[in-house]
Write an enzyme that holds these catalytic residues in place. Structure first.
Site, PDB file in Angstrom:
ATOM      1  N   SER A   7       4.947  -0.859   2.559  1.00  0.00           N
ATOM      2  CA  SER A   7       5.212   0.102   3.636  1.00  0.00           C
ATOM      3  C   SER A   7       6.653   0.589   3.574  1.00  0.00           C
ATOM      4  CB  SER A   7       4.961  -0.541   4.994  1.00  0.00           C
ATOM      5  OG  SER A   7       3.601  -0.855   5.133  1.00  0.00           O
ATOM      6  N   CYS A  18       1.890  -3.962  11.607  1.00  0.00           N
ATOM      7  CA  CYS A  18       2.748  -5.032  11.102  1.00  0.00           C
ATOM      8  C   CYS A  18       2.944  -6.061  12.212  1.00  0.00           C
ATOM      9  CB  CYS A  18       4.095  -4.499  10.646  1.00  0.00           C
ATOM     10  SG  CYS A  18       5.098  -5.819   9.953  1.00  0.00           S
TER      11      CYS A  18
HETATM   12  C1  LIG Z   1       3.971 -10.816   1.353  1.00  0.00           C
HETATM   13  C2  LIG Z   1       3.122  -9.828   2.107  1.00  0.00           C
HETATM   14  C3  LIG Z   1       3.673  -8.591   2.463  1.00  0.00           C
HETATM   15  C4  LIG Z   1       2.917  -7.655   3.153  1.00  0.00           C
HETATM   16  N1  LIG Z   1       3.473  -6.439   3.460  1.00  0.00           N
HETATM   17  C5  LIG Z   1       2.709  -5.480   4.069  1.00  0.00           C
HETATM   18  C6  LIG Z   1       3.226  -4.172   4.321  1.00  0.00           C
HETATM   19  O1  LIG Z   1       4.369  -3.844   3.998  1.00  0.00           O
HETATM   20  N2  LIG Z   1       2.412  -3.275   4.939  1.00  0.00           N
HETATM   21  C7  LIG Z   1       1.122  -3.562   5.295  1.00  0.00           C
HETATM   22  O2  LIG Z   1       0.421  -2.694   5.823  1.00  0.00           O
HETATM   23  N3  LIG Z   1       0.614  -4.799   5.061  1.00  0.00           N
HETATM   24  C8  LIG Z   1       1.367  -5.754   4.458  1.00  0.00           C
HETATM   25  N4  LIG Z   1       0.821  -7.002   4.204  1.00  0.00           N
HETATM   26  C9  LIG Z   1      -0.547  -7.301   4.660  1.00  0.00           C
HETATM   27  C10 LIG Z   1      -1.566  -7.131   3.558  1.00  0.00           C
HETATM   28  O3  LIG Z   1      -1.638  -5.789   3.112  1.00  0.00           O
HETATM   29  C11 LIG Z   1      -2.965  -7.574   4.033  1.00  0.00           C
HETATM   30  O4  LIG Z   1      -3.362  -6.734   5.099  1.00  0.00           O
HETATM   31  C12 LIG Z   1      -3.006  -9.016   4.517  1.00  0.00           C
HETATM   32  O5  LIG Z   1      -2.162  -9.824   3.735  1.00  0.00           O
HETATM   33  C13 LIG Z   1      -4.417  -9.593   4.469  1.00  0.00           C
HETATM   34  O6  LIG Z   1      -4.940  -9.597   3.160  1.00  0.00           O
HETATM   35  P1  LIG Z   1      -4.956 -10.903   2.217  1.00  0.00           P
HETATM   36  O7  LIG Z   1      -5.581 -11.999   2.993  1.00  0.00           O
HETATM   37  O8  LIG Z   1      -5.741 -10.471   1.001  1.00  0.00           O
HETATM   38  O9  LIG Z   1      -3.544 -11.187   1.886  1.00  0.00           O
HETATM   39  C14 LIG Z   1       1.571  -7.966   3.519  1.00  0.00           C
HETATM   40  C15 LIG Z   1       1.040  -9.207   3.162  1.00  0.00           C
HETATM   41  C16 LIG Z   1       1.780 -10.138   2.460  1.00  0.00           C
HETATM   42  C17 LIG Z   1       1.165 -11.458   2.115  1.00  0.00           C
END
Ligand SMILES: Cc1cc2nc3c(=O)[nH]c(=O)nc-3n(C[C@H](O)[C@H](O)[C@H](O)COP(=O)(O)O)c2cc1C
Ligand SMILES: Cc1cc2nc3c(=O)[nH]c(=O)nc-3n(C[C@H](O)[C@H](O)[C@H](O)COP(=O)(O)OP(=O)(O)OC[C@H]3O[C@@H](n4cnc5c(N)ncnc54)[C@H](O)[C@@H]3O)c2cc1C
Ligand code: FES
Lengths: 303, 268
Positions: free
Chosen positions: A47, A129
């Protein structure tokens, strides 16, 4: 022959797996590497905010039994850097979705226009977020405000507008408002606001105290959200949350997702997991007699 | 899956001994239950109330981990103030360490606290019966690290000091450049300027060279994007911190350092 292609509005994806925002998506070099080394269907960038953000001090990640809690703090070089970043990406048919985390509808619209001018194939409005004040969940849980932001962005943009929502009691209402305001797709869910305390330090581990829980722990919650959204909206849904293998991905399709995005599993299993998941979906479809992803979408809702 | 998440767990580590190694550099011996690191891998060290920072262990023997830390800023100064009986918190080990199974003899080159992973590699190489030489460079003789320890392990030792107070007057690189051709493998860790010269020399001579490098490490597990080397997109925390010279060639390494959120600073 199994066909893995999917469309999300005008976006054409060669496989139904997207890289979710936040992991490997803040510099052109990691994005190019994912495109080069995997069969990823599309990439959502980290983001981008109005001003550069260094992010929080360490510790920025903490352990839980079935997931990771992170508070990176939206580290990014600020939206003006998108010109150079997008300019250096070698797309090879992989659509690039620029994620935006702004604090006003005007900022969202301006960053979105800038991204479009510089070659983004779509934008994703991060309205969820869980750990940065004024850049997230407060916005996403106010359906009227979601509608206003989407309307403003939609009215200045040609490329698709995806809205990323997080877990709130009003997520279905927010999605409905987004759809009505012209959103082309909804992504759900973001990580879930959490706290981890070390029992020997007797202190929260994260410097920011609050972080977002992701990984296997949130998967059934995310499936529930996608299931509910599918019953209420017509636009495509991108399922996100706790996918660690092809089974989790197929579950999302059956709940109603048209595509699936992954984040934390990259830390757990490395980049190669992307192709493992895609191959698993392919084999499942082949053995179970499905030709297209769309045949699976929402199938669990049948009677 | 379970195995990986387990490495994210904070482990308490009790300080059993503190040793002053040189001016501004102390070793802490810690009792902890983390798994045995491969030399060159790193751990994330958290001092509650301060930051969590990457440190490459300088020794491991039966649940005792040694960290050799130079004072640089707030967190490392706090670490220097800790006494036996006090605690730190550690997770890891992470990343790719040195490959000690390469064939032939090894030339180990260390500058400053870069001697930490190098001396640990030296222990393990000697246990495997490999032929090892150790070049250590520092500004003056009171800043040299692990000279007697390297001798104890029967390594050939070469010393370089900028002021000539002991050994060769000049840099470790100058000593190394004359020796590299005689070795099958080079392992190096230290200031980036020095490492870059070693990389070039090894590429020129075709000597296998593994270098442990630094970038700003925040998550340590490959997801935050803070430690990336452009333009190849290598993550120092999980693709490294040890890289072969060929992997580092044609990257920002030796030229500039990308700090989060994408600020480039030249390597002086
Ligand atoms: C280290 C990290 C950074 C993330 N940064 C963002 C971000 O900048 N913007 C966003 O919309 N989601 C962000 N997310 C959320 C992920 O896009 C996702 O929605 C969330 O981790 C759930 O998916 P997962 O279980 O596969 O990790 C981040 C997740 C992680 C783990
Ligand atoms: C893989 C790796 C292994 C390391 N091993 C050792 C070791 O064995 N012994 C040792 O003394 N030091 C080691 N370091 C360096 C050590 O991590 C930094 O000196 C330390 O983080 C400084 O923290 P501070 O709070 O004292 O200083 P600060 O005032 O916070 O920072 C001073 C400078 O230290 C560096 N630094 C700060 N935080 C980080 C970070 N999270 N990651 C990388 N660099 C940082 C930056 O260059 C910064 O400008 C290693 C670094 C890396 C990347
Ligand atoms: S430190 Fe987070 S990706 Fe390397």
């Amino acid at each position: 022959m199994v066909n893995l292609k999917v469309s999300i509005s005008k976006l054409k994806l060669k496989t139904p797996i997207l890289l979710a925002s936040g992991v490997l998506g803040s510099s052109y070099s990691t994005i190019n590497r994912v495109i080069r080394e995997t069969r990823i269907g599309a990439i959502v960038t980290k983001s981008f905010t109005w001003e550069p953000r260094v992010g929080y001090n360490t510790p920025i990640v903490a352990y839980t039994k079935a997931g990771i809690v992170n508070a990176v703090g939206l580290t990014n070089p600020g939206y003006r850097a998108l010109k150079e970043i997008l300019g250096n990406i070698v797309k090879n048919d992989v659509p690039i979705v620029v994620s935006i985390a702004a604090s006003t509808s005007k900022e969202y619209a301006e960053i979105a226009s800038f991204a479009e001018e510089n070659g983004a194939d779509a934008v994703e409005l991060n309205l969820s977020c869980p750990h940065v004040k004024g850049h997230g969940l407060e916005i996403g849980q106010d359906p009227e405000y979601v509608g206003k932001i989407v309307h403003e962005v939609r009215s200045v943009l040609k490329i698709p507008v995806i809205v990323k929502l997080g877990l709130t009691d009003r997520i279905v209402d927010s999605a409905l408002k987004a759809e009505k305001a012209g959103a082309d797709a909804v992504s759900a869910i973001n990580s879930i606001r959490s706290v981890v305390i070390d029992v020997y330090a007797r202190k929260p581990i994260l410097s920011n105290i609050y972080g977002g829980l992701s990984g296997p722990a949130i998967h059934p919650i995310a499936v529930r959200v996608v299931f509910d959204l599918y019953k209420n909206i017509e636009i495509p849904i991108i399922g996100i949350g706790g996918v660690t293998d092809w089974v989790d991905a197929v579950e999302f399709f059956l709940a109603g997702a048209s595509a699936v995005a992954i984040a934390s599993v990259i830390a757990i299993k490395g980049l190669k997991v992307i192709d493992e998941i895609i191959k698993g979906i392919e084999e499942y479809m082949d053995k179970e007699g499905f030709q297209k992803i769309s045949e699976l979408v929402g199938l669990a809702h049948g009677n | 899956m379970k195995m990986f998440l387990e490495t994210l767990k904070m482990c308490k580590a009790e300080i059993v001994k503190v040793v002053k190694e040189a001016e501004g550099i102390k070793s802490l011996l810690l009792e902890t239950s983390i798994e045995k690191p491969i030399p060159g891998q790193f751990v994330m060290v958290w001092v509650p109330g301060f930051e969590e920072i990457p440190i490459s262990p300088s020794m491991y023997e039966r649940n005792v981990l040694r960290l050799t830390v130079a004072t640089v800023g707030e967190t490392t100064r706090k670490i220097h103030s800790l006494k036996p009986g006090e605690r730190l918190f550690i997770r890891g080990p992470y990343g790719r360490g040195f490959n000690l199974d390469e064939k032939g003899n090894f030339l180990l080159i260390a500058g400053g606290y870069g001697a930490a992973p190098i001396i640990y590699a030296l222990h393990e190489l000697r246990k495997k019966g490999k032929n090892v030489a150790y070049i250590i460079g520092a500004r003056s003789k009171d800043k040299l690290l692990f000279v007697s320890e390297a001798r104890k392990f029967n390594a050939e030792v070469y010393i370089a000091t900028d002021d000539g107070s002991l050994g060769f007057k000049g840099s470790a690189v100058e000593v190394a450049e004359k020796l590299i051709a005689k070795y099958d493998n080079v392992l190096a860790c230290g200031p980036e300027r020095m490492l870059y010269k070693i990389m070039l020399k090894c590429l020129e001579l075709g000597v296998k060279c593994q270098i442990s490098i630094e970038r700003y490490i925040k998550c340590g597990i490959g997801i935050c994007g803070s430690c990336v080397l452009d333009p190849k997109g290598l993550r120092v925390c999980s693709d490294g911190p040890v890289f072969y010279a060929e992997e580092l060639a044609n990257t920002e390494f030796g030229k500039y350092y990308t700090y989060p959120p994408g600020i480039k600073k030249p390597i002086e």
